[in-house]
Motif scaffolding. Structure first.
Motif, PDB file in Angstrom:
ATOM      1  N   UNK A 125       1.296  -1.275   0.209  1.00  0.00           N
ATOM      2  CA  UNK A 125       0.159   0.349   0.165  1.00  0.00           C
ATOM      3  C   UNK A 125       0.594   0.996   0.025  1.00  0.00           C
ATOM      4  N   UNK A 126       2.092   1.093   0.796  1.00  0.00           N
ATOM      5  CA  UNK A 126       3.249   2.417   1.015  1.00  0.00           C
ATOM      6  C   UNK A 126       3.736   2.671  -0.310  1.00  0.00           C
ATOM      7  N   UNK A 127       3.741   1.790  -1.343  1.00  0.00           N
ATOM      8  CA  UNK A 127       4.813   1.687  -2.430  1.00  0.00           C
ATOM      9  C   UNK A 127       3.998   2.112  -3.495  1.00  0.00           C
ATOM     10  N   UNK A 128       2.033   1.503  -3.512  1.00  0.00           N
ATOM     11  CA  UNK A 128       1.493   2.108  -4.674  1.00  0.00           C
ATOM     12  C   UNK A 128       0.963   3.382  -4.257  1.00  0.00           C
ATOM     13  N   UNK A 129       0.891   4.429  -2.658  1.00  0.00           N
ATOM     14  CA  UNK A 129       0.591   5.454  -3.094  1.00  0.00           C
ATOM     15  C   UNK A 129       1.774   6.011  -3.214  1.00  0.00           C
ATOM     16  N   UNK A 130       2.851   6.426  -2.540  1.00  0.00           N
ATOM     17  CA  UNK A 130       4.268   6.861  -2.686  1.00  0.00           C
ATOM     18  C   UNK A 130       4.924   6.726  -4.237  1.00  0.00           C
ATOM     19  N   UNK A 131       4.104   6.178  -5.225  1.00  0.00           N
ATOM     20  CA  UNK A 131       4.396   6.074  -6.566  1.00  0.00           C
ATOM     21  C   UNK A 131       3.202   6.678  -7.120  1.00  0.00           C
ATOM     22  N   UNK A 132       2.516   7.142  -6.902  1.00  0.00           N
ATOM     23  CA  UNK A 132       1.782   7.916  -6.950  1.00  0.00           C
ATOM     24  C   UNK A 132       1.735   9.922  -6.878  1.00  0.00           C
ATOM     25  N   UNK A 133       1.917   9.578  -5.541  1.00  0.00           N
ATOM     26  CA  UNK A 133       2.371  10.923  -4.764  1.00  0.00           C
ATOM     27  C   UNK A 133       4.136  11.450  -5.630  1.00  0.00           C
ATOM     28  N   UNK A 134       4.868  10.346  -6.040  1.00  0.00           N
ATOM     29  CA  UNK A 134       5.845  10.846  -7.235  1.00  0.00           C
ATOM     30  C   UNK A 134       5.425  11.397  -8.366  1.00  0.00           C
ATOM     31  N   UNK A 135       4.668  10.544  -8.989  1.00  0.00           N
ATOM     32  CA  UNK A 135       3.876  11.008 -10.523  1.00  0.00           C
ATOM     33  C   UNK A 135       3.101  12.708 -10.341  1.00  0.00           C
ATOM     34  N   UNK A 136       2.400  12.757  -9.296  1.00  0.00           N
ATOM     35  CA  UNK A 136       1.546  12.883  -9.262  1.00  0.00           C
ATOM     36  C   UNK A 136       0.286  13.353  -9.507  1.00  0.00           C
ATOM     37  N   UNK A 137      -0.332  12.212 -10.337  1.00  0.00           N
ATOM     38  CA  UNK A 137      -1.964  11.861 -10.839  1.00  0.00           C
ATOM     39  C   UNK A 137      -1.643  11.164 -10.587  1.00  0.00           C
ATOM     40  N   UNK A 138      -3.177  10.331 -10.610  1.00  0.00           N
ATOM     41  CA  UNK A 138      -3.309   8.567 -10.378  1.00  0.00           C
ATOM     42  C   UNK A 138      -3.473   8.278 -11.891  1.00  0.00           C
ATOM     43  N   UNK A 139      -2.351   7.315 -12.489  1.00  0.00           N
ATOM     44  CA  UNK A 139      -2.759   6.994 -13.570  1.00  0.00           C
ATOM     45  C   UNK A 139      -3.517   5.471 -13.623  1.00  0.00           C
TER      46      UNK A 139
END
Length: 245
Positions: A125-139
């Motif tokens: 869950x942490x990895x998914x959330x941090x990945x989205x935050x890093x990209x700045x949007x929800x793909x």
């Protein structure tokens, strides 16, 4: 025999509660900036509150996102899915530190196959959330359900900014529909981002809290809490205010 009207009351280091029937309880969690208040902290706060030992049929959690960020909504959706597994684990193992970040980094973390599985899910869950935050949007690869897709499309609409956008309300958990892995109903969890317009004053957080408390009182809630997202190890950022009817 001494009787007390309100609890908790601490007497001789023991905590006493007056036995009262459950009344509706609403908890409001306010956040305003996904970069100053990281979504993973908001997710931990929600999981901590979801685990309250309270009747789920009368328990609701509302997250007010004053910025209107898809990153925050995504973190809440991830927390809701993880909570389906985490809450039964907490109940069955008598976990007191029910904020996952605090529990898995504490001396009370008991390692076995079940807790290891939950910790792996939390790490994912942490990895998914941090990945989205890093990209700045929800793909699209992170969107699982059609109703979530409809919510995220509002963030990509023309003219959408933190100061000018339509209202967004997303029910992430419903206490008459969603159940955990032990077939127990989950509390209500609702994401709210109020409408904002450049041409109208919005009075920042004060006005949304005013309406939130009025709503709670109209629903005959016993009390409403305003919480700020949890920092690491279960600390509150800022003040906590408690409103009692």
């Amino acid at each position: 025999m001494v009787k007390y009207k309100m609890g908790p009351i601490r007497i001789k280091e023991k905590l006493y509660f007056k036995c009262l029937p459950y009344k509706k309880l609403d908890v409001f969690i306010c956040t305003a900036d996904p970069y100053r208040e990281p979504p993973i902290n908001v997710a931990n706060t929600v999981l901590f509150v979801l685990a309250y030992d309270y009747s789920t049929e009368k328990f609701s959690i509302y997250v007010s996102d004053d910025r209107g960020s898809e990153l925050t909504l995504f973190a809440l959706a991830e927390a809701a899915r993880f909570g389906v597994y985490c809450l039964p684990f907490c109940r069955e193992n008598g976990v007191v530190e029910r904020c996952p970040d605090a529990y898995f980094s504490s001396d009370n973390y008991f390692k076995n196959s079940q807790s290891h599985k939950i910790k792996l899910m939390y790490g994912n869950m942490i990895t998914r959330i941090n990945n989205v935050v890093e990209k700045g949007k929800v793909n699209e690869e992170y969107i699982s359900y059609e109703d979530e897709q409809q919510a995220y499309t509002k963030y990509s609409s023309d003219g959408f900014t933190p100061h000018h956008h339509p209202s967004i309300i997303q029910v992430l958990l419903a206490n008459n529909k969603d159940r955990d892995t032990k077939n127990i109903f989950m509390p209500n969890l609702v994401y709210i981002s109020r409408q904002k317009s450049k041409t109208s004053p919005h009075h920042f957080k004060a006005i949304i809290l005013k309406h939130a408390i009025k709503f709670a009182q109209s629903e005959r809630s016993i009390c409403a809490f305003e919480l700020r997202p949890l920092a690491a190890h279960n600390e509150l950022i800022g003040d906590q205010q408690i409103f009692r009817k």
